[in-house]
Scaffold this motif. Structure first.
Motif, PDB file in Angstrom:
ATOM      1  N   ASP A   1      89.655  58.079 -12.411  1.00  0.00           N
ATOM      2  CA  ASP A   1      88.419  58.754 -12.793  1.00  0.00           C
ATOM      3  C   ASP A   1      87.255  57.779 -12.770  1.00  0.00           C
ATOM      4  O   ASP A   1      87.368  56.624 -13.172  1.00  0.00           O
ATOM      5  N   TYR A   2      86.115  58.295 -12.305  1.00  0.00           N
ATOM      6  CA  TYR A   2      84.889  57.513 -12.279  1.00  0.00           C
ATOM      7  C   TYR A   2      84.376  57.357 -13.709  1.00  0.00           C
ATOM      8  O   TYR A   2      84.276  58.317 -14.454  1.00  0.00           O
ATOM      9  N   MET A   3      84.022  56.129 -14.065  1.00  0.00           N
ATOM     10  CA  MET A   3      83.386  55.867 -15.348  1.00  0.00           C
ATOM     11  C   MET A   3      82.235  54.906 -15.127  1.00  0.00           C
ATOM     12  O   MET A   3      82.287  54.054 -14.240  1.00  0.00           O
ATOM     13  N   GLY A   4      81.205  55.069 -15.939  1.00  0.00           N
ATOM     14  CA  GLY A   4      80.061  54.208 -15.736  1.00  0.00           C
ATOM     15  C   GLY A   4      79.222  54.059 -16.988  1.00  0.00           C
ATOM     16  O   GLY A   4      79.416  54.755 -17.983  1.00  0.00           O
TER      17      GLY A   4
ATOM     18  N   GLY B   1      90.827  50.522 -11.142  1.00  0.00           N
ATOM     19  CA  GLY B   1      90.790  49.317 -11.950  1.00  0.00           C
ATOM     20  C   GLY B   1      89.871  48.241 -11.442  1.00  0.00           C
ATOM     21  O   GLY B   1      89.508  47.324 -12.187  1.00  0.00           O
ATOM     22  N   SER B   2      89.433  48.381 -10.172  1.00  0.00           N
ATOM     23  CA  SER B   2      88.719  47.247  -9.626  1.00  0.00           C
ATOM     24  C   SER B   2      87.527  47.565  -8.737  1.00  0.00           C
ATOM     25  O   SER B   2      86.787  46.649  -8.375  1.00  0.00           O
TER      26      SER B   2
ATOM     27  N   PHE C   1      76.017  41.464 -15.632  1.00  0.00           N
ATOM     28  CA  PHE C   1      76.838  42.475 -16.286  1.00  0.00           C
ATOM     29  C   PHE C   1      78.205  42.554 -15.617  1.00  0.00           C
ATOM     30  O   PHE C   1      78.318  42.374 -14.403  1.00  0.00           O
ATOM     31  N   THR C   2      79.221  42.838 -16.412  1.00  0.00           N
ATOM     32  CA  THR C   2      80.560  43.058 -15.885  1.00  0.00           C
ATOM     33  C   THR C   2      81.160  44.292 -16.536  1.00  0.00           C
ATOM     34  O   THR C   2      81.248  44.366 -17.767  1.00  0.00           O
ATOM     35  N   ILE C   3      81.558  45.242 -15.710  1.00  0.00           N
ATOM     36  CA  ILE C   3      82.216  46.447 -16.219  1.00  0.00           C
ATOM     37  C   ILE C   3      83.716  46.305 -16.020  1.00  0.00           C
ATOM     38  O   ILE C   3      84.169  45.765 -15.007  1.00  0.00           O
ATOM     39  N   SER C   4      84.465  46.765 -17.000  1.00  0.00           N
ATOM     40  CA  SER C   4      85.923  46.709 -16.909  1.00  0.00           C
ATOM     41  C   SER C   4      86.495  47.887 -17.692  1.00  0.00           C
ATOM     42  O   SER C   4      85.785  48.556 -18.437  1.00  0.00           O
ATOM     43  N   ARG C   5      87.773  48.125 -17.502  1.00  0.00           N
ATOM     44  CA  ARG C   5      88.396  49.235 -18.208  1.00  0.00           C
ATOM     45  C   ARG C   5      89.809  48.872 -18.613  1.00  0.00           C
ATOM     46  O   ARG C   5      90.478  48.083 -17.939  1.00  0.00           O
TER      47      ARG C   5
END
Length: 115
Positions: free
Chosen positions: A32-35, A54-55, A67-71
């Motif tokens: 799923d797309y997350m932002g 994941g990447s 900025f760094t986005i991670s899940r």
């Protein structure tokens, strides 16, 4: 109904760091797309960072390198690490997820960067 809850906003001096978290109350697939989107006073909401799987990530030009986005799929949580913050990063930051065709928004968390 999946809900998104953000946390981690606050007031920080220019050059400082903050980490935002967005926890989903239900199951979100790793695909799923997350932002993270942000909206400054008097401006339109814009995408700051997004992640699929994941990447696969994408960043606004103003956020690249800072900025760094991670899940964490096991925790249904997405993070936004923000470093070298600038006054122009001041905005309400919203978590967004596209879950099984439904667009979901969090309530937003305020980030204020003082000069």
């Amino acid at each position: 109904q999946v809900q998104l809850v953000e946390s981690g906003g606050g007031v920080v001096q220019a050059g400082g760091s903050l980490r935002l978290s967005c926890a989903a109350s239900g199951s979100i697939f790793s695909t799923d797309y997350m932002g993270w989107y942000r909206q400054a006073p008097g401006k339109q909401r814009e995408m700051a960072a997004c992640i699929v799987g994941g990447s696969v990530t994408n960043y606004a030009d103003s956020a690249k390198g800072r900025f760094t986005i991670s899940r964490d799929n096991a925790k249904n949580t997405v993070y936004l690490q923000m470093n070298s913050l600038k006054p122009e990063d001041t905005a309400v930051y919203f978590c967004y997820a596209l879950v099984r065709g439904s667009a979901l928004w969090g309530q937003g968390t305020q980030v204020t960067v003082s000069s």
